[in-house]
Design an enzyme around this catalytic site. Sequence first.
Site, PDB file in Angstrom:
ATOM      1  N   SER A 108       0.532  -0.912  -0.455  1.00 46.85           N
ATOM      2  CA  SER A 108      -0.250   0.036  -0.008  1.00 46.85           C
ATOM      3  C   SER A 108       0.911   0.710   0.067  1.00 46.85           C
ATOM      4  O   SER A 108       1.904   1.520   0.973  1.00 46.85           O
ATOM      5  CB  SER A 108      -0.945  -0.125   1.448  1.00 46.85           C
ATOM      6  OG  SER A 108      -1.744   1.195   1.178  1.00 46.85           O
ATOM      7  N   THR A 163     -10.742   2.678 -14.322  1.00 44.23           N
ATOM      8  CA  THR A 163     -10.559   3.676 -14.711  1.00 44.23           C
ATOM      9  C   THR A 163      -9.142   3.775 -13.667  1.00 44.23           C
ATOM     10  O   THR A 163      -8.893   3.906 -12.167  1.00 44.23           O
ATOM     11  CB  THR A 163     -10.360   4.733 -15.127  1.00 44.23           C
ATOM     12  OG1 THR A 163     -12.075   4.930 -15.675  1.00 44.23           O
ATOM     13  CG2 THR A 163     -10.117   6.295 -15.363  1.00 44.23           C
ATOM     14  N   CYS A 210      -7.143  -0.714  16.889  1.00 42.68           N
ATOM     15  CA  CYS A 210      -7.842  -1.075  16.265  1.00 42.68           C
ATOM     16  C   CYS A 210      -9.397  -1.030  15.703  1.00 42.68           C
ATOM     17  O   CYS A 210     -10.101  -0.773  14.798  1.00 42.68           O
ATOM     18  CB  CYS A 210      -6.788  -2.887  15.196  1.00 42.68           C
ATOM     19  SG  CYS A 210      -5.659  -2.491  14.259  1.00 42.68           S
TER      20      CYS A 210
HETATM   21  C1  LIG Z   1      -2.295  -0.772   6.916  1.00 45.16           C
HETATM   22  C2  LIG Z   1      -2.837  -2.208   6.837  1.00 45.16           C
HETATM   23  C3  LIG Z   1      -3.229  -2.951   5.587  1.00 45.16           C
HETATM   24  C4  LIG Z   1      -4.266  -1.906   5.130  1.00 45.16           C
HETATM   25  O1  LIG Z   1      -3.932  -1.448   3.903  1.00 45.16           O
HETATM   26  P1  LIG Z   1      -5.218   0.015   3.651  1.00 45.16           P
HETATM   27  O2  LIG Z   1      -3.549   0.219   2.079  1.00 45.16           O
HETATM   28  O3  LIG Z   1      -4.746   1.313   4.318  1.00 45.16           O
HETATM   29  O4  LIG Z   1      -5.794  -0.895   2.572  1.00 45.16           O
HETATM   30  C5  LIG Z   1      -3.265  -4.162   5.641  1.00 45.16           C
HETATM   31  N1  LIG Z   1      -2.455  -4.654   5.784  1.00 45.16           N
HETATM   32  C6  LIG Z   1      -1.447  -4.124   6.514  1.00 45.16           C
HETATM   33  C7  LIG Z   1      -0.616  -5.544   7.819  1.00 45.16           C
HETATM   34  C8  LIG Z   1      -1.673  -3.217   6.803  1.00 45.16           C
HETATM   35  O5  LIG Z   1      -0.606  -2.586   7.971  1.00 45.16           O
END
Ligand SMILES: *Cc1c(COP(=O)(O)O)cnc(C)c1O
Length: 406
Positions: free
Chosen positions: A203, A244, A330
């Site tokens: 991400s 897109t 969380c």
């Molecule tokens: C932040 C995180 C996610 C979620 O990622 P997003 O891009 O915010 O959906 C999933 N797994 C782990 C281990 C994370 O730290």
Amino acid sequence: MAVKLPIYMDYNATTPVDPRVLEAMLPYFTQMFGNAASRNHSFGWEAEAAVDKAREQVAALIGASEKEIIWTSGSTESNNLAIKGAADMYKDKGRHIITALHEHKAVLDPCKRLQKEGFDVTFLQPDRSGVITAAQVAEAIRPDTILISLMWANNEIGTINEIPGIGKICKEKDIIFHTDATQWVGKMPTDVEEAGIDLLSASAHKMYGPKGVGFLYVRRRKPRVRLTPLFDGGGHERGMRSGTLNVTGIVGMGAAAEICQREMAQESARIRAMRDRLETAILARLDATRVNGQVDRRLPQTSNISFAYVEGESLMMAIKEIAVSSGSACTSASLEPSYVLKSLGIGDDLAHSSLRFGLGRFTTDEEVDYAIESVVRGVSRLREMSPLYELAMEGIDPSTVEWGKH
Ligand SMILES: *Cc1c(COP(=O)(O)O)cnc(C)c1O
């Protein structure tokens, strides 16, 4: 130099966009705004070229080829696509999936969904140090196991699973191996070949890129992994993710990846030194305090500390000028202790009294100094008011006293 307040120490939750990343993104909002799927004019070609460049940048960061990168909206989507997509594609081979209790909800919840649909899911319990070992995985594999999903490093405690070892077992047994590498990629050297990974989620906003963009690495050779898409549409991204493309976001993720790769060695050494200093000082100055998770094999930026006899939420209030996350962050609406800490066998009371410090690129030594003083002062003050701490000091075992009833 005076420290600017509040201090951000929650880099595992999200990171600010690096100014260099923002600069790379800006032209794509207003000037080069084309749709990367428009094949008939230069606006489209320009956007496509930018997306291709970003694909190369993130592929280089993880040792993949650019054809193996599928853009998504972030790791939650990447995990859903990997887990549900592989389960559906390979369900005729078997219906058993292996994951672990301390995975992120974005892995646990797709697995639970599949459970409702008739898949059999094994949730491995990490050892007390928070690690899933290759031996543990080998033992859990059955003839009908089709998918193993285990994170590379944990977001709450920073512990590292035995990833090359687990990947090797998956290869031997011909099982698809997915890893949620959201906290790992961009911070630690990554090679999907060496680690035997088939599917990898990452991400942008955890590595100084923008929110709302990420990718899924999908192996194309040995084996060629196929996935059932989550949504139907224009057939973008080799048919695996229609919609897109978020061109600005993707440009940002590419730029972020390149900076991470270039500066990783230096940056992680600097952050590790600050993290170790924070931890050492706090542990030296406060009794009944411990670090959660395997201490010697951990992400350099993460420190999760339990402060016995204080409650995490009260401590967060006491140090409110420092943005950290508590053991119950969380599910922040509830005061449930962290399921991650509980899965390690840490009792409710200690799980409740823990804080996660996430340091990062813009953390300074002065901020670390300030955090140390603030935490030591906050914990000491709360303990002065704590009947449990008083009991403990008088030699009475406070674990015989029930929490939450005072
Ligand atoms: C932040 C995180 C996610 C979620 O990622 P997003 O891009 O915010 O959906 C999933 N797994 C782990 C281990 C994370 O730290």
